[in-house]
Scaffold this active site. Structure first.
Site, short mmCIF file in Angstrom:
data_model
loop_
_atom_site.label_atom_id
_atom_site.label_comp_id
_atom_site.label_asym_id
_atom_site.label_seq_id
_atom_site.Cartn_x
_atom_site.Cartn_y
_atom_site.Cartn_z
N ARG A 37 0.82 -1.23 0.00
CA ARG A 37 0.00 0.00 0.00
C ARG A 37 0.85 1.28 0.00
O ARG A 37 0.46 2.28 0.60
CB ARG A 37 -0.95 0.04 1.20
CG ARG A 37 -2.08 -0.94 1.13
CD ARG A 37 -3.19 -0.42 0.23
NE ARG A 37 -4.13 -1.49 -0.09
CZ ARG A 37 -5.15 -1.83 0.69
NH1 ARG A 37 -5.42 -1.16 1.77
NH2 ARG A 37 -5.93 -2.82 0.35
N ARG A 41 -3.72 6.46 0.11
CA ARG A 41 -4.21 7.68 0.78
C ARG A 41 -3.19 8.39 1.64
O ARG A 41 -3.41 9.54 2.02
CB ARG A 41 -5.46 7.34 1.59
CG ARG A 41 -6.70 7.27 0.71
CD ARG A 41 -7.88 6.77 1.48
NE ARG A 41 -7.64 5.39 1.89
CZ ARG A 41 -8.54 4.63 2.51
NH1 ARG A 41 -9.71 5.12 2.81
NH2 ARG A 41 -8.25 3.39 2.82
N ARG A 50 -6.96 11.06 -7.47
CA ARG A 50 -8.14 10.21 -7.31
C ARG A 50 -9.43 11.00 -7.10
O ARG A 50 -10.52 10.40 -7.08
CB ARG A 50 -7.91 9.28 -6.12
CG ARG A 50 -7.12 8.00 -6.41
CD ARG A 50 -7.94 6.98 -7.21
NE ARG A 50 -9.32 6.91 -6.77
CZ ARG A 50 -9.73 6.26 -5.69
NH1 ARG A 50 -8.89 5.58 -4.98
NH2 ARG A 50 -11.00 6.27 -5.34
N ASP A 86 -6.32 -3.73 -7.61
CA ASP A 86 -6.90 -4.30 -6.41
C ASP A 86 -7.17 -5.78 -6.65
O ASP A 86 -7.34 -6.19 -7.80
CB ASP A 86 -8.21 -3.59 -6.02
CG ASP A 86 -8.58 -3.92 -4.57
OD1 ASP A 86 -8.05 -3.26 -3.66
OD2 ASP A 86 -9.35 -4.87 -4.37
N TYR A 161 -14.24 -12.77 0.30
CA TYR A 161 -15.01 -11.61 -0.13
C TYR A 161 -16.28 -12.02 -0.87
O TYR A 161 -17.35 -11.45 -0.68
CB TYR A 161 -14.16 -10.67 -1.00
CG TYR A 161 -13.24 -9.80 -0.18
CD1 TYR A 161 -13.75 -8.80 0.65
CD2 TYR A 161 -11.87 -9.98 -0.22
CE1 TYR A 161 -12.91 -8.01 1.41
CE2 TYR A 161 -11.01 -9.19 0.55
CZ TYR A 161 -11.54 -8.21 1.36
OH TYR A 161 -10.72 -7.43 2.13
O1 CP3 Z 1 0.31 0.20 -3.14
C1 CP3 Z 1 -0.16 -0.97 -3.23
O2 CP3 Z 1 -0.02 -1.84 -2.35
C2 CP3 Z 1 -0.82 -1.36 -4.54
C3 CP3 Z 1 -2.20 -1.33 -4.61
C4 CP3 Z 1 -3.10 -2.29 -3.85
C5 CP3 Z 1 -4.41 -1.92 -3.50
N1 CP3 Z 1 -5.07 -3.00 -3.03
C6 CP3 Z 1 -4.95 -0.57 -3.71
C7 CP3 Z 1 -6.07 -0.14 -2.86
C8 CP3 Z 1 -2.95 -3.64 -3.48
C9 CP3 Z 1 -1.73 -4.52 -3.58
C10 CP3 Z 1 -4.22 -4.06 -2.97
C11 CP3 Z 1 -4.49 -5.45 -2.54
C12 CP3 Z 1 -5.65 -5.71 -1.69
N2 CP3 Z 1 -6.92 -5.21 -1.80
C13 CP3 Z 1 -5.65 -6.65 -0.65
C14 CP3 Z 1 -4.48 -7.47 -0.25
C15 CP3 Z 1 -3.54 -6.67 0.60
C16 CP3 Z 1 -4.01 -6.44 2.01
O3 CP3 Z 1 -4.22 -5.25 2.32
O4 CP3 Z 1 -4.17 -7.39 2.74
C17 CP3 Z 1 -6.94 -6.66 -0.09
C18 CP3 Z 1 -7.40 -7.50 1.09
C19 CP3 Z 1 -7.73 -5.75 -0.82
C20 CP3 Z 1 -9.16 -5.43 -0.64
C21 CP3 Z 1 -9.31 -3.99 -0.32
N3 CP3 Z 1 -9.34 -3.01 -1.29
C22 CP3 Z 1 -9.36 -3.36 0.94
C23 CP3 Z 1 -9.37 -4.07 2.27
C24 CP3 Z 1 -9.40 -1.98 0.72
C25 CP3 Z 1 -9.36 -0.86 1.74
C26 CP3 Z 1 -10.68 -0.22 1.97
C27 CP3 Z 1 -10.50 1.14 2.62
O5 CP3 Z 1 -10.91 2.12 2.00
O6 CP3 Z 1 -9.93 1.19 3.72
C28 CP3 Z 1 -9.40 -1.79 -0.66
C29 CP3 Z 1 -9.38 -0.49 -1.38
C30 CP3 Z 1 -8.04 -0.07 -1.82
N4 CP3 Z 1 -7.20 -0.85 -2.57
C31 CP3 Z 1 -7.43 1.18 -1.62
C32 CP3 Z 1 -6.21 1.16 -2.28
C33 CP3 Z 1 -5.22 2.28 -2.43
C34 CP3 Z 1 -8.07 2.35 -0.87
C35 CP3 Z 1 -9.15 2.94 -1.70
C36 CP3 Z 1 -9.00 4.40 -1.98
O7 CP3 Z 1 -7.91 4.99 -1.88
O8 CP3 Z 1 -10.02 4.98 -2.37
#
Ligand code: CP3
Length: 354
Positions: A37, A41, A50, A86, A161
């Site tokens: 990540r 944000r 974004r 994602d 999920y």
């Molecule tokens: O920088 C990175 O790591 C690359 C991008 C990345 C994202 N998601 C972007 C993202 C990666 C590698 C993921 C993988 C992902 N997504 C996982 C596995 C990694 C982990 O965290 O265990 C999982 C479980 C997800 C599912 C998911 N998508 C979650 C739990 C969330 C967070 C929700 C929140 O808003 O707190 C997301 C959304 C997400 N994926 C965001 C990002 C940058 C945030 C959304 C936003 O910025 O609007």
């Protein structure tokens, strides 16, 4: 299940980068470091691009994907870029009705619970995600010697999920399906393994130097259930890129009991979260794999001297491993001060200089 050695990769600058060398257990000029990540944000430049664009939409626009993926590389000087996407992107690409809700995570409109639901889940073909190929190609050209890490969600985490319909604390519907109808569970996971494997392959074929399989929620499983219900499917997903010579990292949260099993699923590197020290992880895995990890993301909020002490300890512990990639034990938290992240990168580079 045994680990087969990864075939030699092509000799591009990225393929000889500190990250790739560490994943192969080769000598490195310094410990490579990147953060799960790292794009997101915590960065004002991310929040800016974004603005007004939904998460799923931003993942399908090569201009945005490229810009967002490059942001943390420019700012922090990390040793790798992680592809901005994602784990649910490939599910949406095969027609699953879902959204990523800010502050919540993926939410699925119709949870998958019955055989008819499972049978609606079709295979992923590269033609479903031409934008992913385009984004990876653009990125690899921009990144030059810095490697790009591609990724996918592992079958269990994706299944959770889909079956729960969203994020879950107890994974009760998932476990009920797994134990109540093992045949249907395995059918669901076979389909998800194909989707995850194909998604990894698209990224590796377009030029990603390394891939990571995220089994974020596997830590809620016992060793017995992991072996019975999950391991073979993660092995299928990782096996989908076995012939491409791209090192494979396998990571989950709270997976201290599963580290060896996750390595044996066909990983080249085992990711360790912050609940188990690298020293303990090394002992548990018999030093069979290079390790990735494992600074607690919450420590990025601690006073610098406390954080510095911990970073130095982790670098030191990592020296005993066959290879070490410095990372967090899970993702960067949204309120993290990005300047602290940059400082950690500099510190890791400085104290690990060979
Ligand atoms: O920088 C990175 O790591 C690359 C991008 C990345 C994202 N998601 C972007 C993202 C990666 C590698 C993921 C993988 C992902 N997504 C996982 C596995 C990694 C982990 O965290 O265990 C999982 C479980 C997800 C599912 C998911 N998508 C979650 C739990 C969330 C967070 C929700 C929140 O808003 O707190 C997301 C959304 C997400 N994926 C965001 C990002 C940058 C945030 C959304 C936003 O910025 O609007």
């Amino acid at each position: 299940m045994t680990t087969s050695p990864t075939p030699a990769a092509p000799t591009t600058p990225a393929a000889d980068s500190p990250l790739v060398r560490a994943t192969r257990g080769l000598p490195v000029p310094h410990t490579p470091v990147w953060f799960m990540r790292q794009a997101g944000r915590s960065l004002p430049e991310y929040r800016k691009v974004r603005e007004g664009v939904g998460m799923l939409e931003s993942c399908r626009r090569p201009d945005l994907v490229t810009e967002i993926t490059l942001q943390p590389v420019r700012r922090h000087g990390v040793d790798a870029a992680i592809f901005f996407s994602d784990i649910v992107v490939p599910l949406a690409a095969v027609g699953v009705d879902l959204d990523i809700v800010p502050g919540v995570g993926p939410v699925v409109a119709h949870p998958v619970r019955t055989r008819a639901d499972v049978e609606r889940l079709r295979a992923l073909d590269p033609s479903d995600v031409p934008d992913i190929t385009e984004s990876v190609r653009m990125l690899v050209a921009e990144l030059g010697p810095t490697p790009l890490i591609g990724f996918a969600g592992a079958p269990f985490t994706l299944a959770s999920y889909l079956v729960e319909g969203g994020p879950s604390k107890n994974h009760e519907h998932t476990k009920a399906l797994m134990h109540g109808d093992p045949e249907l569970w395995h059918e669901l996971c076979r389909r998800l393994a194909q989707i995850a494997g194909a998604f990894l392959r698209v990224q590796a074929e377009a030029g990603a130097s390394v891939v990571q399989l995220f089994d974020s929620w596997a830590g809620v499983l016992s060793r017995r259930d992991y072996v019975r219900f999950v391991q073979e499917h993660s092995a299928t997903a990782l096996g989908a890129v076995a012939d491409l010579g791209v090192p494979r990292i396998h990571f989950g949260v709270g997976t201290g009991e599963l580290l060896t099993l996750m390595g044996e699923a066909g990983a080249d590197v085992v990711g360790v979260d912050y609940r188990v020290s690298l020293t303990d992880a090394l002992e548990r895995t018999g030093a069979r794999w290079p390790l990735q990890g494992n600074l607690d993301p919450a420590l990025l909020f601690a006073p610098w001297n406390a954080l510095e002490r911990r970073v130095r300890e982790i670098v030191e512990e990592g020296r005993a491993a066959p290879g070490h990639v410095f990372n967090l034990g899970h993702g960067v938290l949204p309120d993290t001060d990005p300047d602290v992240v940059t400082r950690v990168v500099d510190l890791v580079h400085e104290v690990s200089q060979r």
